[in-house]
Scaffold this motif. Structure first.
Motif, PDB file in Angstrom:
ATOM      1  N   GLU A  45     -37.928  38.537 -30.677  1.00  0.00           N
ATOM      2  CA  GLU A  45     -37.671  37.423 -31.750  1.00  0.00           C
ATOM      3  C   GLU A  45     -35.955  36.567 -31.720  1.00  0.00           C
ATOM      4  N   GLU A  48     -33.059  30.869 -35.641  1.00  0.00           N
ATOM      5  CA  GLU A  48     -32.504  29.682 -35.476  1.00  0.00           C
ATOM      6  C   GLU A  48     -30.939  29.792 -35.337  1.00  0.00           C
ATOM      7  N   ARG A  87     -46.418  36.002 -24.996  1.00  0.00           N
ATOM      8  CA  ARG A  87     -45.763  36.009 -26.574  1.00  0.00           C
ATOM      9  C   ARG A  87     -44.344  35.942 -26.357  1.00  0.00           C
ATOM     10  N   ALA A  90     -43.496  32.256 -25.666  1.00  0.00           N
ATOM     11  CA  ALA A  90     -43.552  31.151 -26.643  1.00  0.00           C
ATOM     12  C   ALA A  90     -42.168  31.357 -27.668  1.00  0.00           C
ATOM     13  N   VAL A  91     -41.775  32.796 -27.905  1.00  0.00           N
ATOM     14  CA  VAL A  91     -40.347  32.894 -28.626  1.00  0.00           C
ATOM     15  C   VAL A  91     -39.492  32.098 -28.222  1.00  0.00           C
ATOM     16  N   ALA A  93     -39.700  29.306 -25.994  1.00  0.00           N
ATOM     17  CA  ALA A  93     -39.688  28.079 -25.970  1.00  0.00           C
ATOM     18  C   ALA A  93     -39.666  27.554 -27.372  1.00  0.00           C
ATOM     19  N   GLU A  94     -39.907  28.201 -28.447  1.00  0.00           N
ATOM     20  CA  GLU A  94     -39.779  27.558 -29.655  1.00  0.00           C
ATOM     21  C   GLU A  94     -38.338  27.320 -30.112  1.00  0.00           C
ATOM     22  N   ARG A  95     -37.268  27.980 -29.393  1.00  0.00           N
ATOM     23  CA  ARG A  95     -35.980  28.121 -29.523  1.00  0.00           C
ATOM     24  C   ARG A  95     -35.397  27.092 -28.502  1.00  0.00           C
ATOM     25  N   CYS A  96     -35.952  26.520 -27.747  1.00  0.00           N
ATOM     26  CA  CYS A  96     -35.074  25.918 -26.785  1.00  0.00           C
ATOM     27  C   CYS A  96     -34.490  24.597 -27.303  1.00  0.00           C
ATOM     28  N   ILE A 142     -48.072  26.698 -23.983  1.00  0.00           N
ATOM     29  CA  ILE A 142     -46.961  26.921 -24.805  1.00  0.00           C
ATOM     30  C   ILE A 142     -45.678  25.821 -24.405  1.00  0.00           C
ATOM     31  N   ARG A 145     -46.611  22.658 -26.215  1.00  0.00           N
ATOM     32  CA  ARG A 145     -46.641  23.027 -27.706  1.00  0.00           C
ATOM     33  C   ARG A 145     -45.037  22.693 -28.260  1.00  0.00           C
ATOM     34  N   TYR A 146     -44.351  23.284 -27.332  1.00  0.00           N
ATOM     35  CA  TYR A 146     -42.602  23.273 -27.813  1.00  0.00           C
ATOM     36  C   TYR A 146     -41.930  22.140 -26.924  1.00  0.00           C
TER      37      TYR A 146
END
Length: 280
Positions: A45, A48, A87, A90-91, A93-96, A142, A145-146
């Motif tokens: 995790e 933000e 997994r 993806a965590v 990549a979402e915050r890049c 992934i 997606r991001y």
């Protein structure tokens, strides 16, 4: 070219302090690692707030975060380990975007179950290639997606152990997300100067359209890794070949101690000046 360094070269779990150390050592860019934020390199995790603190620290230090490390063993013999890596990718990549970076560096992996950087005889089997294609397919989904790119690095100990295999992977996957990080010290162990130059030139020419980052470490005469400038790698040739393909990205050093960082920055700056004719 911009000079950069692995952020993890410097101790600390506060991105502001770590990136200030990067700048103070003479570097304007960095390959970040979430360990520098007090997390694991591949966290389960990332908040933000934690992500934005990296971008804020980079602005304050005047350092560009050109990539973040997202290495996991993509062909681990245990499928569950690979899925766990996906997994966590993806965590990350979402915050890049919040970290103001758009590139994640990967490890194409090995069949060694313990060390993702250790060579294994099964790395060259059709089964390993099949598993890499599957893993990379998931990683690309992934990335799409991001809206991030994925950097792979030809490395003797991994399944992508040559420039030729990297080109094959690019051609088979046909995804613009797949980029190349080139480290010439990962392409040979003990070679004559002439053969070393041939290997490096061939790799750069073959992968020119995908190279987005260059790494800077070295090899000693017995084949062991060494700090940039303390081995046998012909840096003048390497930098001239990168310049010849129009490379203007970051030259990121790693595999050194924090105490060596300023000296390596000076060495690389001098090589850039003598090889390309302009100070950086």
């Amino acid at each position: 070219m911009k000079l950069g360094i692995f952020a993890k070269t410097f101790e600390g779990t506060d991105p502001a302090l770590v990136l200030k150390a990067v700048a103070n050592a003479g570097f304007s860019s960095t390959q970040y690692n979430m360990a520098c934020s007090g997390l694991t390199s591949m966290p389960d995790e990332i908040s933000e707030e934690q992500a934005r603190s990296v971008a804020d620290a980079a602005v304050a230090a005047g350092v560009e975060v050109v990539a973040v490390s997202g290495t996991y063993n993509m062909i681990h013999p245990d499928l569950a380990a690979r899925q766990s890596g996906h997994r966590r990718l993806a965590v990350l990549a979402e915050r890049c975007a919040a970290m103001s970076t758009g590139l994640i560096t990967l490890c194409t992996g090995t069949r060694d179950p313990v060390d993702q950087w250790k060579e294994h005889p099964d790395n060259n089997t059709p089964e390993s290639w099949r598993d890499l294609l599957d893993a990379m397919g998931t990683a690309i989904e992934i990335a799409d997606r991001y809206d991030v790119d994925l950097g792979i690095e030809p490395e003797l100990a991994n399944v992508i152990n040559s420039a030729g295999k990297a080109r094959q992977l690019i051609d088979e996957l046909k995804s613009p997300r797949l980029k190349i990080i080139l480290d010439p010290a990962n392409l040979f162990e003990v070679e004559t100067p002439e053969e070393q130059q041939t290997i490096v030139s061939s790799a750069i020419d073959l992968l020119a359209d995908r190279i987005v980052m260059a790494h800077a470490k070295d090899r000693s005469s017995d084949g062991r890794f060494a700090t940039a400038g303390k081995g046998v790698l012909d840096y003048g040739h390497y930098l001239r070949r990168l310049s010849a393909i129009g490379f203007e990205g970051s030259l990121i050093t790693h595999g050194l101690s924090a105490a060596e960082a300023e000296g390596v920055a000076a060495f690389l700056n001098a090589k850039l000046t003598s090889s390309l004719g302009a100070p950086k």
